[in-house]
Design an enzyme around this catalytic site. Structure first.
Site, PDB file in Angstrom:
ATOM      1  N   LYS A  64       0.827  -1.213   0.000  1.00 51.89           N
ATOM      2  CA  LYS A  64       0.000   0.000   0.000  1.00 51.89           C
ATOM      3  C   LYS A  64       0.854   1.253   0.000  1.00 51.89           C
ATOM      4  O   LYS A  64       0.481   2.262  -0.586  1.00 51.89           O
ATOM      5  CB  LYS A  64      -0.984  -0.001   1.175  1.00 51.89           C
ATOM      6  CG  LYS A  64      -2.093  -1.023   0.978  1.00 51.89           C
ATOM      7  CD  LYS A  64      -3.389  -0.630   1.646  1.00 51.89           C
ATOM      8  CE  LYS A  64      -4.493  -1.600   1.240  1.00 51.89           C
ATOM      9  NZ  LYS A  64      -5.715  -1.494   2.004  1.00 51.89           N
ATOM     10  N   LYS A 116      -7.069 -10.854  -9.889  1.00 53.00           N
ATOM     11  CA  LYS A 116      -8.364 -11.144  -9.262  1.00 53.00           C
ATOM     12  C   LYS A 116      -9.303  -9.942  -9.315  1.00 53.00           C
ATOM     13  O   LYS A 116      -8.845  -8.797  -9.415  1.00 53.00           O
ATOM     14  CB  LYS A 116      -8.161 -11.639  -7.835  1.00 53.00           C
ATOM     15  CG  LYS A 116      -7.742 -10.574  -6.862  1.00 53.00           C
ATOM     16  CD  LYS A 116      -7.942 -11.014  -5.423  1.00 53.00           C
ATOM     17  CE  LYS A 116      -7.775  -9.809  -4.527  1.00 53.00           C
ATOM     18  NZ  LYS A 116      -8.406  -9.859  -3.258  1.00 53.00           N
ATOM     19  N   LYS A 154     -12.211  -4.819  -5.371  1.00 50.62           N
ATOM     20  CA  LYS A 154     -13.121  -3.689  -5.249  1.00 50.62           C
ATOM     21  C   LYS A 154     -12.440  -2.338  -5.448  1.00 50.62           C
ATOM     22  O   LYS A 154     -13.087  -1.341  -5.636  1.00 50.62           O
ATOM     23  CB  LYS A 154     -13.885  -3.731  -3.928  1.00 50.62           C
ATOM     24  CG  LYS A 154     -13.075  -3.549  -2.664  1.00 50.62           C
ATOM     25  CD  LYS A 154     -14.037  -3.390  -1.498  1.00 50.62           C
ATOM     26  CE  LYS A 154     -13.627  -4.143  -0.259  1.00 50.62           C
ATOM     27  NZ  LYS A 154     -12.333  -3.781   0.315  1.00 50.62           N
TER      28      LYS A 154
HETATM   29  P1  ATP Z   1      -9.061  -4.375  -2.145  1.00 51.42           P
HETATM   30  O1  ATP Z   1      -8.829  -4.590  -3.597  1.00 51.42           O
HETATM   31  O2  ATP Z   1      -9.679  -3.050  -1.808  1.00 51.42           O
HETATM   32  O3  ATP Z   1      -7.892  -4.759  -1.271  1.00 51.42           O
HETATM   33  P2  ATP Z   1     -10.589  -6.771  -2.305  1.00 51.42           P
HETATM   34  O4  ATP Z   1     -11.652  -6.615  -3.330  1.00 51.42           O
HETATM   35  O5  ATP Z   1      -9.397  -7.566  -2.643  1.00 51.42           O
HETATM   36  O6  ATP Z   1     -10.227  -5.371  -1.723  1.00 51.42           O
HETATM   37  P3  ATP Z   1     -11.042  -7.607   0.437  1.00 51.42           P
HETATM   38  O7  ATP Z   1     -11.822  -6.592   1.188  1.00 51.42           O
HETATM   39  O8  ATP Z   1      -9.611  -7.781   0.725  1.00 51.42           O
HETATM   40  O9  ATP Z   1     -11.332  -7.435  -1.123  1.00 51.42           O
HETATM   41  O10 ATP Z   1     -11.785  -9.023   0.533  1.00 51.42           O
HETATM   42  C1  ATP Z   1     -12.436  -9.563   1.635  1.00 51.42           C
HETATM   43  C2  ATP Z   1     -12.578 -11.063   1.388  1.00 51.42           C
HETATM   44  O11 ATP Z   1     -13.393 -11.309   0.220  1.00 51.42           O
HETATM   45  C3  ATP Z   1     -11.256 -11.756   1.038  1.00 51.42           C
HETATM   46  O12 ATP Z   1     -10.582 -12.135   2.183  1.00 51.42           O
HETATM   47  C4  ATP Z   1     -11.700 -12.962   0.211  1.00 51.42           C
HETATM   48  O13 ATP Z   1     -12.136 -14.002   1.068  1.00 51.42           O
HETATM   49  C5  ATP Z   1     -12.926 -12.429  -0.512  1.00 51.42           C
HETATM   50  N1  ATP Z   1     -12.594 -12.029  -1.893  1.00 51.42           N
HETATM   51  C6  ATP Z   1     -12.207 -10.814  -2.322  1.00 51.42           C
HETATM   52  N2  ATP Z   1     -11.997 -10.795  -3.649  1.00 51.42           N
HETATM   53  C7  ATP Z   1     -12.267 -12.055  -4.088  1.00 51.42           C
HETATM   54  C8  ATP Z   1     -12.251 -12.678  -5.371  1.00 51.42           C
HETATM   55  N3  ATP Z   1     -11.920 -12.005  -6.464  1.00 51.42           N
HETATM   56  N4  ATP Z   1     -12.593 -13.980  -5.467  1.00 51.42           N
HETATM   57  C9  ATP Z   1     -12.951 -14.680  -4.355  1.00 51.42           C
HETATM   58  N5  ATP Z   1     -12.993 -14.158  -3.119  1.00 51.42           N
HETATM   59  C10 ATP Z   1     -12.659 -12.858  -2.973  1.00 51.42           C
END
Ligand code: ATP
Ligand code: LTN
Length: 340
Positions: A121, A203, A206
């Site tokens: 980050k 992946k 968000k």
């Molecule tokens: P950021 O990109 O803002 O770090 P993110 O979209 O990767 O956020 P997190 O808030 O870190 O999402 O995700 C919370 C949980 O949601 C993760 O620990 C995981 O279990 C699940 N998750 C997030 N993205 C995915 C994905 N693309 N596929 C499957 N599970 C996911």
């Protein structure tokens, strides 16, 4: 005669949270929230919206306020039942920041410098490498330890933070006496990772700026169909599961499998001799149908802010009840004066 005390069986405690730093996508549903919905039947669950964590990266205040309520409505629309668990906003329970300060004084600089999320980050947000980004894992440890959580459902990327949480709990327990439950990570039965629709080798995330890359749980039926229509595939025209050579098609097959329960072999057979146009059209409708009950329920709940407010206030009360007990113990042990 010796008094026989009833044995009060307590359910194991679970805590997890998501930052209101972007809209939830279908990966959150299949990879996290669906598991939580099952867990709430057997465990004493605390689910929180970690707004204090979100401000480690600059947020627009109006947006943050909106997204926090969006997320609360989505949790409920996905099946989190506020009667069965405590659903609350992190900043509504001041004990999180209070415990965080105490634990900050028990954390080494080197322990935080090692955190890969901090390194990533601080490279990404170079103009705002603030101290909150650095101490973020201590706040996360406080979220968990305040509730004496036994299990913490987290993804791979959070395991290092959980390890630090365990170290801090052990350190405090060793220095004083047993105060915190030392939590274990709860690694859910592996759900497939959902990949970015425009770049299927990374992946779905968000914080992605390209809105066409993700299927948000707040997208309309037509938006979902359209996004899947424009998903990146490859130049041959065979619907076949091969994550390495055909990541785009494989991702769409995964989504189709989630929406319909069909196996990959069944999907391959269904689309023999058909082009990607047909395939994407069918997947789009299937995914939009699958998400429809959630999106409908979300729209209804989100409109009713009074209902949401009531739930979140009750959730925070339940949470504070437990959190204040842990904090009182901690304050007493470190030597703060109390007149209670
Ligand atoms: P950021 O990109 O803002 O770090 P993110 O979209 O990767 O956020 P997190 O808030 O870190 O999402 O995700 C919370 C949980 O949601 C993760 O620990 C995981 O279990 C699940 N998750 C997030 N993205 C995915 C994905 N693309 N596929 C499957 N599970 C996911
Ligand atoms: N850091 C986590 C979010 C988070 C969390 C928590 C998860 C904050 N506090 C406590 C589990 C338990 C993330 O970015 N996914």
């Amino acid at each position: 005669m010796e008094e026989i005390k009833p044995v009060i069986e307590r359910k194991p405690i679970i805590l997890s949270g998501i930052q209101p730093s972007g809209s939830l996508h279908i990966g959150h549903l299949t990879g996290a929230i669906k598991n939580w919905v099952e867990l709430q039947e057997k465990y004493d669950c605390y689910f929180t919206i970690v707004d204090l964590h979100a401000i480690t990266v600059r947020q627009n205040p109006a947006e943050l306020r909106k997204r926090t309520l969006d997320l609360a409505a989505l949790y409920i629309a996905c099946g989190i039942d506020p009667e069965k668990c405590s659903l609350f906003i992190q900043s509504h329970v001041p004990e999180h920041t209070q415990l965080s300060w105490v634990l900050t004084c028990y954390t080494g600089m080197g322990e935080l410098e090692r955190m890969t999320q901090f390194k990533a980050k601080s490279e990404k947000y170079t103009s705002n490498v603030n101290a909150g980004l650095f101490t973020y894992p201590i706040l996360m440890a406080s979220d968990i330890l305040l509730y004496q959580a036994d299990l913490v459902p987290v993804g791979e990327d959070q395991k290092q933070h959980l390890e630090l949480t365990r170290d801090l709990a052990n350190r405090f327990n060793f220095n004083y006496s047993d105060t915190f439950k030392v939590p274990e990570p709860y690694i859910a039965p592996v759900g497939a990772r959902i990949m970015n629709l425009q770049d299927p080798e990374s992946k779905m995330s968000k914080s992605d700026e390209n809105l066409k890359a993700s299927i948000f749980l707040t997208d309309s039926y037509n938006e979902i169909v359209k996004k899947i229509k424009s998903a990146v595939t490859d130049s041959d025209a065979e619907v076949k599961y091969d994550k390495v050579k055909k990541p785009g098609v494989s991702n769409l097959m995964t989504l189709y499998h989630i929406a319909t329960g069909k196996s990959f072999v069944e999907i391959e057979t269904e689309f023999i001799g058909k082009g990607y146009g047909d395939f994407k059209g069918t997947v789009g409708v299937a995914v939009a149908d699958y998400l429809k009950p959630i999106t409908d329920k979300y729209a209804a709940i989100r409109k009713d802010e009074n209902y949401l407010k009531e739930i979140l206030q009750k959730g925070a009360e339940k949470a504070r009840n437990q959190a204040s007990r842990t904090l009182a113990k901690v304050y007493k042990k470190v030597g703060f004066v109390s007149f209670k």
